[in-house]
Design a protein around this motif. Structure first.
Motif, PDB file in Angstrom:
ATOM      1  N   PHE A  65      -8.461  -5.908  -1.801  1.00  0.00           N
ATOM      2  CA  PHE A  65      -7.680  -6.397  -2.930  1.00  0.00           C
ATOM      3  C   PHE A  65      -6.248  -6.678  -2.461  1.00  0.00           C
ATOM      4  N   PRO A  66      -6.020  -7.797  -1.792  1.00  0.00           N
ATOM      5  CA  PRO A  66      -4.679  -8.073  -1.268  1.00  0.00           C
ATOM      6  C   PRO A  66      -3.664  -8.231  -2.397  1.00  0.00           C
ATOM      7  N   PRO A  67      -2.500  -7.584  -2.300  1.00  0.00           N
ATOM      8  CA  PRO A  67      -1.489  -7.698  -3.340  1.00  0.00           C
ATOM      9  C   PRO A  67      -0.803  -9.063  -3.296  1.00  0.00           C
ATOM     10  N   ARG A  68      -0.269  -9.456  -4.407  1.00  0.00           N
ATOM     11  CA  ARG A  68       0.464 -10.721  -4.480  1.00  0.00           C
ATOM     12  C   ARG A  68       1.697 -10.515  -5.343  1.00  0.00           C
ATOM     13  N   ARG A  69       2.857 -10.646  -4.730  1.00  0.00           N
ATOM     14  CA  ARG A  69       4.101 -10.434  -5.455  1.00  0.00           C
ATOM     15  C   ARG A  69       4.350 -11.603  -6.411  1.00  0.00           C
ATOM     16  N   SER A  70       4.787 -11.280  -7.616  1.00  0.00           N
ATOM     17  CA  SER A  70       5.102 -12.315  -8.608  1.00  0.00           C
ATOM     18  C   SER A  70       6.148 -11.764  -9.564  1.00  0.00           C
ATOM     19  N   GLY A  71       6.554 -12.616 -10.497  1.00  0.00           N
ATOM     20  CA  GLY A  71       7.526 -12.191 -11.492  1.00  0.00           C
ATOM     21  C   GLY A  71       7.021 -11.087 -12.391  1.00  0.00           C
ATOM     22  N   MET A  72       5.690 -10.939 -12.462  1.00  0.00           N
ATOM     23  CA  MET A  72       5.126  -9.894 -13.298  1.00  0.00           C
ATOM     24  C   MET A  72       5.308  -8.505 -12.692  1.00  0.00           C
ATOM     25  N   CYS A  73       5.679  -8.446 -11.421  1.00  0.00           N
ATOM     26  CA  CYS A  73       5.847  -7.141 -10.766  1.00  0.00           C
ATOM     27  C   CYS A  73       6.900  -6.285 -11.470  1.00  0.00           C
ATOM     28  N   ARG A  74       7.858  -6.922 -12.103  1.00  0.00           N
ATOM     29  CA  ARG A  74       8.922  -6.136 -12.741  1.00  0.00           C
ATOM     30  C   ARG A  74       8.409  -5.302 -13.907  1.00  0.00           C
ATOM     31  N   PHE A  75       7.209  -5.619 -14.401  1.00  0.00           N
ATOM     32  CA  PHE A  75       6.629  -4.847 -15.500  1.00  0.00           C
ATOM     33  C   PHE A  75       5.646  -3.782 -14.999  1.00  0.00           C
ATOM     34  N   CYS A  76       5.384  -3.764 -13.706  1.00  0.00           N
ATOM     35  CA  CYS A  76       4.338  -2.886 -13.155  1.00  0.00           C
ATOM     36  C   CYS A  76       4.878  -1.478 -12.923  1.00  0.00           C
ATOM     37  N   ARG A  77       4.089  -0.488 -13.299  1.00  0.00           N
ATOM     38  CA  ARG A  77       4.457   0.910 -13.113  1.00  0.00           C
ATOM     39  C   ARG A  77       3.890   1.502 -11.828  1.00  0.00           C
ATOM     40  N   HIS A  78       3.272   0.671 -11.012  1.00  0.00           N
ATOM     41  CA  HIS A  78       2.595   1.191  -9.818  1.00  0.00           C
ATOM     42  C   HIS A  78       3.160   0.595  -8.536  1.00  0.00           C
ATOM     43  N   ARG A  79       4.394   0.147  -8.585  1.00  0.00           N
ATOM     44  CA  ARG A  79       4.962  -0.473  -7.388  1.00  0.00           C
ATOM     45  C   ARG A  79       5.071   0.510  -6.228  1.00  0.00           C
ATOM     46  N   GLU A  80       5.260   1.801  -6.533  1.00  0.00           N
ATOM     47  CA  GLU A  80       5.366   2.780  -5.447  1.00  0.00           C
ATOM     48  C   GLU A  80       4.048   2.932  -4.700  1.00  0.00           C
ATOM     49  N   ARG A  81       2.951   2.437  -5.277  1.00  0.00           N
ATOM     50  CA  ARG A  81       1.646   2.495  -4.614  1.00  0.00           C
ATOM     51  C   ARG A  81       1.237   1.146  -4.023  1.00  0.00           C
ATOM     52  N   CYS A  82       2.099   0.148  -4.165  1.00  0.00           N
ATOM     53  CA  CYS A  82       1.744  -1.216  -3.767  1.00  0.00           C
ATOM     54  C   CYS A  82       2.320  -1.550  -2.394  1.00  0.00           C
ATOM     55  N   PRO A  83       1.482  -2.059  -1.469  1.00  0.00           N
ATOM     56  CA  PRO A  83       1.982  -2.442  -0.141  1.00  0.00           C
ATOM     57  C   PRO A  83       3.088  -3.488  -0.189  1.00  0.00           C
ATOM     58  N   GLU A  84       3.085  -4.351  -1.224  1.00  0.00           N
ATOM     59  CA  GLU A  84       4.129  -5.355  -1.327  1.00  0.00           C
ATOM     60  C   GLU A  84       5.504  -4.728  -1.551  1.00  0.00           C
ATOM     61  N   TRP A  85       5.520  -3.492  -2.026  1.00  0.00           N
ATOM     62  CA  TRP A  85       6.773  -2.803  -2.307  1.00  0.00           C
ATOM     63  C   TRP A  85       6.926  -1.566  -1.421  1.00  0.00           C
ATOM     64  N   GLY A  86       6.230  -1.588  -0.293  1.00  0.00           N
ATOM     65  CA  GLY A  86       6.365  -0.492   0.661  1.00  0.00           C
ATOM     66  C   GLY A  86       5.562   0.740   0.323  1.00  0.00           C
ATOM     67  N   GLY A  87       4.653   0.634  -0.641  1.00  0.00           N
ATOM     68  CA  GLY A  87       3.856   1.779  -1.066  1.00  0.00           C
ATOM     69  C   GLY A  87       2.503   1.838  -0.380  1.00  0.00           C
ATOM     70  N   THR A  88       1.804   2.921  -0.628  1.00  0.00           N
ATOM     71  CA  THR A  88       0.454   3.120  -0.082  1.00  0.00           C
ATOM     72  C   THR A  88      -0.510   3.368  -1.232  1.00  0.00           C
ATOM     73  N   PRO A  89      -1.528   2.527  -1.380  1.00  0.00           N
ATOM     74  CA  PRO A  89      -2.480   2.732  -2.473  1.00  0.00           C
ATOM     75  C   PRO A  89      -3.354   3.946  -2.217  1.00  0.00           C
ATOM     76  N   PRO A  90      -3.897   4.547  -3.265  1.00  0.00           N
ATOM     77  CA  PRO A  90      -4.814   5.685  -3.081  1.00  0.00           C
ATOM     78  C   PRO A  90      -6.115   5.220  -2.450  1.00  0.00           C
ATOM     79  N   PRO A  91      -6.923   6.131  -1.948  1.00  0.00           N
ATOM     80  CA  PRO A  91      -8.209   5.754  -1.333  1.00  0.00           C
ATOM     81  C   PRO A  91      -9.087   5.006  -2.333  1.00  0.00           C
ATOM     82  N   TYR A  92      -9.766   4.004  -1.846  1.00  0.00           N
ATOM     83  CA  TYR A  92     -10.639   3.205  -2.707  1.00  0.00           C
ATOM     84  C   TYR A  92     -11.928   3.977  -3.004  1.00  0.00           C
ATOM     85  N   PRO A  93     -12.273   4.173  -4.272  1.00  0.00           N
ATOM     86  CA  PRO A  93     -13.475   4.971  -4.601  1.00  0.00           C
ATOM     87  C   PRO A  93     -14.785   4.242  -4.366  1.00  0.00           C
ATOM     88  N   GLY A  94     -14.720   2.920  -4.145  1.00  0.00           N
ATOM     89  CA  GLY A  94     -15.960   2.178  -3.904  1.00  0.00           C
ATOM     90  C   GLY A  94     -16.447   1.447  -5.136  1.00  0.00           C
TER      91      GLY A  94
END
Length: 277
Positions: A235-264
């Motif tokens: 699920f490659p991230p894509r930065r956009s203007g909507m990012c300013r409303f996102c509460r998960h930027r700290e987990r997003c690679p586009e914002w230097g974050g690390t996502p949690p393990p993928y459950p499958g």
């Protein structure tokens, strides 16, 4: 090259006219032509369908006031006495068959007469119908019967009307419904209409059968791509203007974050993915 899907979009802008003019224009479906825009081009920013959130402490009274505004706006757009609604809040549920997806093998169950079973568990855990075709399911706000006997699919919107560059994308949902109706009834709706209540505007579009067949292939390919990504966890991230409303930027690679393990991918989906070879 312009997107061919935009060729016949019609916008009705009623907000800039006076009360009598709004009534006449809003209630006459023949006012203007393809690509026509009302006086002033678009409504002022304050009337562009911007969300007006109700404070948390306003409670029911505030919510009711906002509903009152939308109802008033509706009666400016349409005279309900002049609308012949065949159905409202109609559940459409069907399986795309070989006529719309050539080369896709489907079983004898596929078709408008014997489509997928309905009910609270229909389609759960599987995205293909019993005949192997792609399942379509949704609720249509309203279907009108036009004077000539054709159909008009109507959807109410309480958000802002899109800019011209986003009008074709706004029709995606109604093309979905039109495709379902083509499969179920064998007829193409004459008009798809989005009513943007706060803006006092509506968008209108007339699809054709060839376009809807192409759209069926787009949906089928899109769902295959989603399932492929889901199985692989890609699920490659894509930065956009909507990012300013996102509460998960700290987990997003586009914002230097690390996502949690993928459950499958859900284990209930046993449908094989297409062979890339």
């Amino acid at each position: 090259m312009p997107d061919p899907a935009v060729r016949d979009l019609t916008v009705r802008d009623l907000a800039a006219t006076d009360s009598a003019g709004r009534e006449a224009a809003g209630r006459d479906p023949d006012v203007g032509g393809p690509g026509a825009r009302g006086p002033g081009g678009r409504a002022p920013a304050a009337e562009q369908g911007r969300d007006r959130p109700v404070p948390a402490d306003a409670g029911f009274a505030g919510w009711l006031a906002s509903v009152h505004d939308l109802v008033e706006a509706y009666f400016v757009l349409e005279d309900p006495a002049a609308v012949e609604a065949e159905s409202v809040e109609l559940l459409v549920e069907t399986e795309l068959g070989p006529a719309l997806l050539p080369g896709r093998e489907t079983g004898p169950e596929t078709g408008p007469e014997t489509g997928p079973e309905t009910g609270p568990d229909a389609g759960s855990g599987a995205e293909r119908g019993p005949g192997g075709g792609l399942l379509l399911r949704g609720f249509v706000d309203r279907i009108d019967v036009l004077p000539g006997g054709g159909l008009r699919v109507v959807d109410y919107k309480t958000g802002r009307i899109p800019h011209e560059s986003g009008e074709a994308a706004a029709m995606f949902q109604l093309k979905f419904y039109a495709l379902a109706l083509l499969q179920l009834r064998g007829t193409v709706p004459d008009e798809l209409r989005l009513l943007y209540l706060p803006a006092g505007q509506w968008l209108s579009y007339s699809p054709d059968a060839d376009e809807l067949r192409r759209f069926a292939r787009v949906l089928d390919a899109l769902w295959t791509a989603i399932r492929t990504a889901g199985r692989e966890g890609d699920f490659p991230p894509r930065r956009s203007g909507m990012c300013r409303f996102c509460r998960h930027r700290e987990r997003c690679p586009e914002w230097g974050g690390t996502p949690p393990p993928y459950p499958g991918w859900p284990s209930t989906d046993d449908e094989p993915l297409p062979d890339d070879g």
